[in-house]
Design a protein around this motif. Structure first.
Motif, short mmCIF file in Angstrom:
data_model
loop_
_atom_site.label_atom_id
_atom_site.label_comp_id
_atom_site.label_asym_id
_atom_site.label_seq_id
_atom_site.Cartn_x
_atom_site.Cartn_y
_atom_site.Cartn_z
N VAL A 1 -5.31 16.39 8.05
CA VAL A 1 -4.08 15.60 8.21
C VAL A 1 -4.40 14.13 8.35
O VAL A 1 -3.76 13.26 7.75
N LEU A 2 -5.38 13.82 9.16
CA LEU A 2 -5.77 12.42 9.35
C LEU A 2 -6.23 11.80 8.05
O LEU A 2 -5.98 10.61 7.78
N ALA A 3 -6.89 12.58 7.23
CA ALA A 3 -7.35 12.04 5.93
C ALA A 3 -6.17 11.69 5.04
O ALA A 3 -6.15 10.66 4.36
N VAL A 4 -5.13 12.56 5.04
CA VAL A 4 -3.92 12.30 4.22
C VAL A 4 -3.23 11.02 4.70
O VAL A 4 -2.83 10.17 3.92
N ILE A 5 -3.08 10.89 6.02
CA ILE A 5 -2.44 9.68 6.58
C ILE A 5 -3.20 8.44 6.20
O ILE A 5 -2.63 7.41 5.86
N ALA A 6 -4.51 8.53 6.27
CA ALA A 6 -5.33 7.37 5.93
C ALA A 6 -5.14 6.96 4.49
O ALA A 6 -5.03 5.78 4.16
N VAL A 7 -5.08 7.97 3.59
CA VAL A 7 -4.88 7.66 2.16
C VAL A 7 -3.51 7.00 1.94
O VAL A 7 -3.37 6.02 1.23
N PHE A 8 -2.42 7.54 2.57
CA PHE A 8 -1.05 7.00 2.42
C PHE A 8 -0.96 5.56 2.93
O PHE A 8 -0.40 4.68 2.29
N THR A 9 -1.56 5.39 4.12
CA THR A 9 -1.51 4.05 4.73
C THR A 9 -2.22 3.03 3.88
O THR A 9 -1.74 1.90 3.68
N SER A 10 -3.35 3.37 3.36
CA SER A 10 -4.10 2.42 2.54
C SER A 10 -3.35 2.08 1.26
O SER A 10 -3.36 0.95 0.80
N THR A 11 -2.61 3.06 0.72
CA THR A 11 -1.83 2.81 -0.51
C THR A 11 -0.68 1.86 -0.24
O THR A 11 -0.43 0.91 -0.99
N VAL A 12 0.06 2.13 0.87
CA VAL A 12 1.19 1.27 1.23
C VAL A 12 0.73 -0.16 1.48
O VAL A 12 1.32 -1.12 1.00
N PHE A 13 -0.32 -0.32 2.26
CA PHE A 13 -0.85 -1.66 2.56
C PHE A 13 -1.31 -2.36 1.29
O PHE A 13 -1.14 -3.57 1.14
N ALA A 14 -1.83 -1.61 0.37
CA ALA A 14 -2.29 -2.22 -0.88
C ALA A 14 -1.12 -2.76 -1.67
O ALA A 14 -1.16 -3.85 -2.23
N GLN A 15 -0.02 -1.91 -1.70
CA GLN A 15 1.18 -2.37 -2.40
C GLN A 15 1.79 -3.59 -1.72
O GLN A 15 2.21 -4.54 -2.37
N SER A 16 1.92 -3.62 -0.38
CA SER A 16 2.50 -4.74 0.36
C SER A 16 1.72 -6.02 0.15
O SER A 16 2.26 -7.11 0.11
N ALA A 17 0.48 -5.91 -0.02
CA ALA A 17 -0.37 -7.08 -0.20
C ALA A 17 -0.07 -7.80 -1.50
O ALA A 17 -0.26 -9.00 -1.63
N ASP A 18 0.55 -7.14 -2.52
CA ASP A 18 0.87 -7.75 -3.81
C ASP A 18 2.25 -8.42 -3.81
O ASP A 18 2.54 -9.22 -4.70
N ASP A 19 3.17 -8.12 -2.87
CA ASP A 19 4.51 -8.71 -2.82
C ASP A 19 4.49 -10.13 -2.22
O ASP A 19 3.63 -10.41 -1.37
N TYR A 20 5.44 -10.97 -2.65
CA TYR A 20 5.58 -12.33 -2.09
C TYR A 20 7.04 -12.76 -2.23
O TYR A 20 7.81 -12.17 -2.99
N ASN A 21 7.44 -13.80 -1.51
CA ASN A 21 8.83 -14.28 -1.49
C ASN A 21 9.02 -15.46 -2.46
O ASN A 21 8.20 -16.38 -2.49
N VAL A 22 10.13 -15.42 -3.17
CA VAL A 22 10.50 -16.49 -4.09
C VAL A 22 11.94 -16.92 -3.79
O VAL A 22 12.83 -16.08 -3.64
N ILE A 23 12.17 -18.24 -3.67
CA ILE A 23 13.52 -18.79 -3.45
C ILE A 23 14.12 -19.13 -4.82
O ILE A 23 13.48 -19.81 -5.63
N ILE A 24 15.30 -18.63 -5.06
CA ILE A 24 16.02 -18.94 -6.30
C ILE A 24 17.22 -19.84 -5.94
O ILE A 24 18.09 -19.43 -5.17
N ASN A 25 17.20 -21.03 -6.47
CA ASN A 25 18.31 -21.98 -6.27
C ASN A 25 19.16 -21.96 -7.54
O ASN A 25 18.82 -22.58 -8.54
N ASP A 26 20.27 -21.26 -7.46
CA ASP A 26 21.14 -21.09 -8.63
C ASP A 26 22.32 -22.07 -8.52
O ASP A 26 23.33 -21.79 -7.90
N ASN A 27 22.11 -23.24 -9.10
CA ASN A 27 23.17 -24.28 -9.11
C ASN A 27 23.66 -24.60 -7.70
O ASN A 27 24.85 -24.76 -7.46
N GLY A 28 22.71 -24.70 -6.75
CA GLY A 28 23.06 -25.06 -5.39
C GLY A 28 23.17 -23.87 -4.45
O GLY A 28 23.20 -24.04 -3.23
N ASN A 29 23.26 -22.66 -4.98
CA ASN A 29 23.32 -21.45 -4.15
C ASN A 29 21.92 -20.83 -4.09
O ASN A 29 21.33 -20.50 -5.13
#
Length: 409
Positions: A24-52
């Motif tokens: 069970v611990l091995a499965v959790i470790a694999v899931f956690t590492s996958t999620v963290f890997a995916q989160s590490a690729d995301d970033y925030n972008v501000i879109i200014n659409d004609n003032g909004n």
């Protein structure tokens, strides 16, 4: 069961449990590492659409994909600014929308169409060179611009009104002078008027003068000048006058309406007149009789004899001050002359006694006046002309034959 059997069974259970936990611990470790890997690729972008503005979290690196992911459509005339966007790390994607904006000028009723890149109403006015101050708008300056938006612009004008020494300023977008007066709060009397007139269209910076009109009715006593009536009588010689009735001025009560504009008298109108005292006409009796030619018995005087004929020279004069040096018309004999009278046939000379009668070229004349030193020469006479100075000048001078008809009175 023996104790050995129980011990063997417990060992098997324990081993199995530990193995399960490890799995069970091995499965959790694999899931956690996958999620963290995916989160590490995301970033925030501000879109200014004609003032909004909105913020999106993405792992996309292409701006088009990020906008598509955010559900934002870009049209062909829109401008996308990526100068502040950094793929994979963040920043801002700016979109300038080209919108069709309609401007309604309420004062003229005209509407204009504009295509422009503007975020707010304030940006639209700035692009058009319109000063927001002094304008009435149907949107707030901070309102966002939308395609097809109709912005009405109502320009205001500053008007100055002056009434009875007080000045007030009002602001309005349109109208006539009458409207400006209403906005000023001035209360005008019935006869007050404005310059320009109340129906004149307002203009920015216009100065309106309100004139205060007041009327007053007064009764004034006026003098009535008496008339002069002339009555002719042959009981008096020509040139003799007599006042038979003295003239007296009369009086009348005159009702006058006086109009004052801004406190100064502008006009007067007579409403009625009532005579309170009648004038008395002056009556003057004017003589029409010719002088008496009856001989007086004198046959010689001052070197001249009755019936003597003399070669002479004549000139003409009238009763004016230029001719006589005075204007009262009183001759040296006391007889009065005046321009306009019937011709009395008088002459002036210094060489015959007053009252003498002479005949000049067939017409008899009475020596009634004296004159300058030139009239002292024998035969020199000045003939009186009652038609006035111009007529005397036209009469001119000339030679004549003089016969002495009578010497003295």
């Amino acid at each position: 069961m023996s104790n050995e059997s129980r011990a063997a069974t417990l060992r098997r259970i324990t081993i199995y449990t530990v193995a399960t936990v490890i799995a069970v611990l091995a499965v959790i470790a694999v899931f956690t590492s996958t999620v963290f890997a995916q989160s590490a690729d995301d970033y925030n972008v501000i879109i200014n659409d004609n003032g909004n503005e909105l913020t999106v979290t993405t792992d996309e690196t292409e701006a088009a994909e990020i906008l598509n992911e955010a559900g934002i459509t870009v049209n062909s005339n829109d401008i996308v600014d990526l100068s502040a966007f950094f793929a994979g790390s963040g920043g801002t994607i700016s979109i300038d929308r080209q919108n069709t904006v309609y401007i309604l000028y309420t004062s003229s009723g005209e509407i204009e169409e504009y295509k422009m890149y503007a975020d707010t109403v304030a940006d639209v006015l700035s692009a058009l060179g319109e000063d927001a101050e002094g304008c009435i708008l149907n949107y707030d300056l901070s309102a966002g611009v939308e395609n097809g938006m109709v912005i009405s612009i109502e320009h205001t004008m500053e008007i100055t009104l002056t009434y009875q020494g007080e000045s007030r300023s009002v602001e309005t977008s349109s109208g006539t002078v009458e409207k400006a007066v209403e906005l000023s709060g001035f209360e005008l009397a019935a006869d007050d008027y404005t310059e320009p007139s109340e129906d004149a269209e307002l203009e920015d910076g216009m100065e309106i003068e309100i004139h205060s009109v007041e009327t007053e009715t007064v009764v004034e006593t006026k003098e009535i000048k008496y008339d002069t009536e002339t009555v002719k009588s042959d009981s008096l010689l020509k040139g003799e006058t007599e006042v038979t009735t003295e003239g007296q001025n009369g009086e009348k009560a005159v009702t006058v309406e006086i109009t004052y504009v801004d406190g100064k008298e502008e006009s007067r109108q007579v409403i009625s007149e009532t005579v309170t005292k009648e004038a008395v006409t002056k009556v003057v009796t004017v003589g029409t009789a010719s002088f008496d030619t009856t001989p007086n018995g004198v046959t010689s005087e001052s070197g001249y004899t009755l019936g003597q004929t003399i070669s002479g020279k004549y000139t003409h004069y009238c009763a004016c001050s230029k001719c006589c040096g005075k204007s009262n018309g009183i001759t040296a004999s006391g007889l009065k002359v005046y321009n306009g009278m019937d011709d009395p046939h008088y002459v002036a000379c210094n060489w015959l006694p007053l009252g003498s009668i002479i005949e000049i070229d067939g017409t008899e004349y009475l020596v009634a006046d004296r004159g300058g030193s030139s009239l002292s020469r024998s035969g020199r006479v000045d003939i009186y002309t009652p038609a006035g100075h111009s007529a005397a000048l036209r009469g001119g001078s000339g030679s004549c034959t003089i016969t002495i008809v009578r010497l003295g009175w």
